[in-house]
Scaffold this motif. Structure first.
Motif, PDB file in Angstrom:
ATOM      1  N   UNK A   1      13.579  17.260 -70.548  1.00  0.00           N
ATOM      2  CA  UNK A   1      13.118  17.281 -69.160  1.00  0.00           C
ATOM      3  C   UNK A   1      12.874  18.717 -68.731  1.00  0.00           C
ATOM      4  N   UNK A   2      11.744  18.956 -68.086  1.00  0.00           N
ATOM      5  CA  UNK A   2      11.418  20.274 -67.583  1.00  0.00           C
ATOM      6  C   UNK A   2      11.587  20.312 -66.062  1.00  0.00           C
ATOM      7  N   UNK A   3      12.117  21.394 -65.579  1.00  0.00           N
ATOM      8  CA  UNK A   3      12.310  21.590 -64.142  1.00  0.00           C
ATOM      9  C   UNK A   3      11.511  22.815 -63.723  1.00  0.00           C
ATOM     10  N   UNK A   4      10.655  22.672 -62.719  1.00  0.00           N
ATOM     11  CA  UNK A   4       9.838  23.771 -62.238  1.00  0.00           C
ATOM     12  C   UNK A   4      10.401  24.269 -60.909  1.00  0.00           C
ATOM     13  N   UNK A   5      10.601  25.550 -60.804  1.00  0.00           N
ATOM     14  CA  UNK A   5      11.141  26.164 -59.596  1.00  0.00           C
ATOM     15  C   UNK A   5      10.140  27.152 -59.030  1.00  0.00           C
ATOM     16  N   UNK A   6      10.157  27.307 -57.712  1.00  0.00           N
ATOM     17  CA  UNK A   6       9.336  28.334 -57.074  1.00  0.00           C
ATOM     18  C   UNK A   6      10.171  29.012 -56.000  1.00  0.00           C
ATOM     19  N   UNK A  11      19.446  28.243 -54.721  1.00  0.00           N
ATOM     20  CA  UNK A  11      20.471  28.006 -55.754  1.00  0.00           C
ATOM     21  C   UNK A  11      21.027  26.588 -55.718  1.00  0.00           C
ATOM     22  N   UNK A  12      21.046  25.979 -54.539  1.00  0.00           N
ATOM     23  CA  UNK A  12      21.542  24.609 -54.438  1.00  0.00           C
ATOM     24  C   UNK A  12      20.621  23.639 -55.174  1.00  0.00           C
ATOM     25  N   UNK A  13      19.311  23.901 -55.123  1.00  0.00           N
ATOM     26  CA  UNK A  13      18.376  23.062 -55.862  1.00  0.00           C
ATOM     27  C   UNK A  13      18.591  23.193 -57.371  1.00  0.00           C
ATOM     28  N   UNK A  14      18.953  24.397 -57.824  1.00  0.00           N
ATOM     29  CA  UNK A  14      19.227  24.603 -59.247  1.00  0.00           C
ATOM     30  C   UNK A  14      20.459  23.804 -59.673  1.00  0.00           C
ATOM     31  N   UNK A  15      21.502  23.846 -58.850  1.00  0.00           N
ATOM     32  CA  UNK A  15      22.710  23.078 -59.155  1.00  0.00           C
ATOM     33  C   UNK A  15      22.384  21.586 -59.247  1.00  0.00           C
ATOM     34  N   UNK A  16      21.612  21.085 -58.280  1.00  0.00           N
ATOM     35  CA  UNK A  16      21.207  19.672 -58.306  1.00  0.00           C
ATOM     36  C   UNK A  16      20.433  19.341 -59.583  1.00  0.00           C
ATOM     37  N   UNK A  17      19.495  20.227 -59.931  1.00  0.00           N
ATOM     38  CA  UNK A  17      18.645  19.964 -61.088  1.00  0.00           C
ATOM     39  C   UNK A  17      19.440  19.954 -62.384  1.00  0.00           C
ATOM     40  N   UNK A  18      20.412  20.857 -62.506  1.00  0.00           N
ATOM     41  CA  UNK A  18      21.212  20.904 -63.732  1.00  0.00           C
ATOM     42  C   UNK A  18      22.055  19.638 -63.888  1.00  0.00           C
ATOM     43  N   UNK A  23      21.781  13.580 -66.549  1.00  0.00           N
ATOM     44  CA  UNK A  23      21.661  12.155 -66.248  1.00  0.00           C
ATOM     45  C   UNK A  23      20.289  11.637 -66.675  1.00  0.00           C
ATOM     46  N   UNK A  24      19.228  12.398 -66.347  1.00  0.00           N
ATOM     47  CA  UNK A  24      17.865  11.960 -66.652  1.00  0.00           C
ATOM     48  C   UNK A  24      17.591  11.931 -68.150  1.00  0.00           C
ATOM     49  N   UNK A  25      18.174  12.871 -68.877  1.00  0.00           N
ATOM     50  CA  UNK A  25      17.927  12.925 -70.319  1.00  0.00           C
ATOM     51  C   UNK A  25      18.658  11.822 -71.079  1.00  0.00           C
ATOM     52  N   UNK A  26      19.638  11.207 -70.438  1.00  0.00           N
ATOM     53  CA  UNK A  26      20.418  10.169 -71.095  1.00  0.00           C
ATOM     54  C   UNK A  26      21.664  10.678 -71.782  1.00  0.00           C
ATOM     55  N   UNK A  27      21.883  11.997 -71.740  1.00  0.00           N
ATOM     56  CA  UNK A  27      23.092  12.544 -72.357  1.00  0.00           C
ATOM     57  C   UNK A  27      24.336  12.035 -71.646  1.00  0.00           C
ATOM     58  N   UNK A  86      29.452  12.617 -60.024  1.00  0.00           N
ATOM     59  CA  UNK A  86      29.895  12.763 -61.414  1.00  0.00           C
ATOM     60  C   UNK A  86      28.937  12.013 -62.327  1.00  0.00           C
ATOM     61  N   UNK A  87      28.502  12.665 -63.408  1.00  0.00           N
ATOM     62  CA  UNK A  87      27.784  11.979 -64.478  1.00  0.00           C
ATOM     63  C   UNK A  87      28.672  12.028 -65.725  1.00  0.00           C
ATOM     64  N   UNK A  88      28.581  10.987 -66.546  1.00  0.00           N
ATOM     65  CA  UNK A  88      29.468  10.920 -67.706  1.00  0.00           C
ATOM     66  C   UNK A  88      28.858  10.054 -68.790  1.00  0.00           C
ATOM     67  N   UNK A  89      29.471  10.098 -69.950  1.00  0.00           N
ATOM     68  CA  UNK A  89      28.956   9.338 -71.107  1.00  0.00           C
ATOM     69  C   UNK A  89      29.294   7.862 -70.994  1.00  0.00           C
ATOM     70  N   UNK A  90      30.295   7.513 -70.185  1.00  0.00           N
ATOM     71  CA  UNK A  90      30.616   6.099 -69.950  1.00  0.00           C
ATOM     72  C   UNK A  90      30.857   5.881 -68.461  1.00  0.00           C
ATOM     73  N   UNK A  91      30.689   4.642 -68.043  1.00  0.00           N
ATOM     74  CA  UNK A  91      30.890   4.321 -66.634  1.00  0.00           C
ATOM     75  C   UNK A  91      32.350   4.501 -66.231  1.00  0.00           C
TER      76      UNK A  91
END
Length: 351
Positions: A1-6, A11-18, A23-27, A86-91
């Motif tokens: 996944x690519x994230x474009x910033x301008x 910095x809060x948007x960067x934290x959200x994106x990371x 989550x989006x990549x499925x990791x 929280x994102x995680x590998x299992x629910x």
């Protein structure tokens, strides 16, 4: 996944994106989140052992990204409140980490005897949808403010304050009358009188509520507390919504309001709607005031001269036709009601 910033991103948007990247990549395909209205000042909203990756802070706002084995957490703070995702590998792991992050973080206010907890709904751009927060507000008891209203109004409010779930017939509570007559004060006291069985929420943007079906559905469904309590949604100064020409002026907004009170949308939901307006009864839409729709319909007007004199203790500054509650408070403070001069009917019309 690519994230474009301008340069419009923070910095809060960067934290959200990371966080969203994993989550989006499925990791880490499972996510859980929760928010708190009151957070202890010392609480980090991070689980023990978290490794901090990013931190963004301002005067009244902060966001921290941290991680642990198989999970990532974002802890956001603002004023008294906060939110954890929280994102995680299992629910199960996501739920477990969230619980650890929130453990002992909530600050439970001790409401004073004269206070009541009310909810406030609004459509939040930052949170991408409807959001509810709670505040503890002061509210007098009904006997303490009863003399603020004329005899007829006080008698009607007597009955409203005593309502229980078994007494409910209509779903609409309508208080109408001139500005400064105490309609909002009566609603605060109503919230205190009903607090044992009814959750009272104020909608801060009612004009958006009935023009956004998604927003309306979220509020109609509400936040379940497991007790199946009644809810009273307060809409203040909704003149445009319920006046006679409302159907033409506001499109489907009036229809959605009526549907919430006694249509399909309101079926199975313990929802009441409280509305204040400065409009005269004659100018209200007939569908709003038809028999059976209103649990209570009260015109809150001026106190008569005799009632105003009894309230103030003297007759200085009191007009022949009495005063509103706001004017009486101005006189008590030693000021002037600053009323415009009323033209007599014999003076004719003017442009």
């Amino acid at each position: 996944m690519r994230v474009y910033l301008d340069d419009g991103d923070s910095p809060y948007d960067v934290v959200d994106a990371l966080l969203l990247g994993r989550f989006a990549s499925g990791a880490q395909p499972f996510a859980h989140s929760a928010s708190l209205d009151n957070v202890k000042p010392e609480a980090t909203l991070l689980p023990p052992g978290a490794e901090v990756l990013r931190s963004a802070r301002e005067k009244e706002r902060s966001a921290v990204l941290a991680q642990g084995p198989g999970w990532t957490v974002e802890a956001s703070r603002w004023r008294e409140g906060g939110e954890v995702t929280v994102t995680a590998v299992t629910d199960e792991l996501a739920k477990e980490v969230l619980a650890r992050a929130l453990e002992g973080a909530a600050k439970e206010p001790d409401p004073e005897p004269e206070s009541v907890t009310m909810g406030f709904w609004y459509l939040s751009v930052a949170r991408r949808g409807p959001y509810r927060t709670t505040r503890t507000i002061s509210a007098a008891t009904w006997p303490e403010i009863r003399t603020n209203y004329s005899a007829g109004v006080a008698d009607s409010l007597d009955q409203l304050m005593k309502v229980t779930p078994e007494d409910i017939t209509g779903r609409l509570v309508l208080l109408h009358g001139p500005p400064g007559t105490g309609k909002t004060s009566a609603l605060r006291t109503l919230a205190r009188s009903w607090r044992d069985w009814c959750q009272v929420d104020c909608v801060l943007d009612p004009e958006r509520l009935f023009n956004d079906p998604g927003y309306l559905m979220d509020i109609a469904i509400g936040e379940e507390d497991g007790n199946h309590r009644w809810r009273l949604l307060l809409l203040e100064d909704c003149d445009e919504l319920i006046r006679g020409e409302a159907k033409h002026a506001t499109g489907q907004a009036l229809s959605r309001l009526l549907n919430l009170t006694d249509g399909l949308l309101g079926q199975g939901r313990n929802v009441l709607v409280g509305i204040t307006t400065n409009e005269d009864l004659e100018r209200l839409h007939p569908a709003v005031v038809r028999p059976g729709r209103c649990l209570s319909r009260i015109e809150v007007g001026r106190l008569s001269r005799a009632e105003a004199v009894a309230w103030l203790g003297h007759d200085q500054g009191i007009a022949k036709d009495g005063c509103t509650l706001a004017e009486l408070y101005a006189l008590r403070r030693g000021g002037s009601p600053l009323l415009p001069v009323q033209a007599n009917a014999s003076d004719g019309m003017y442009l």
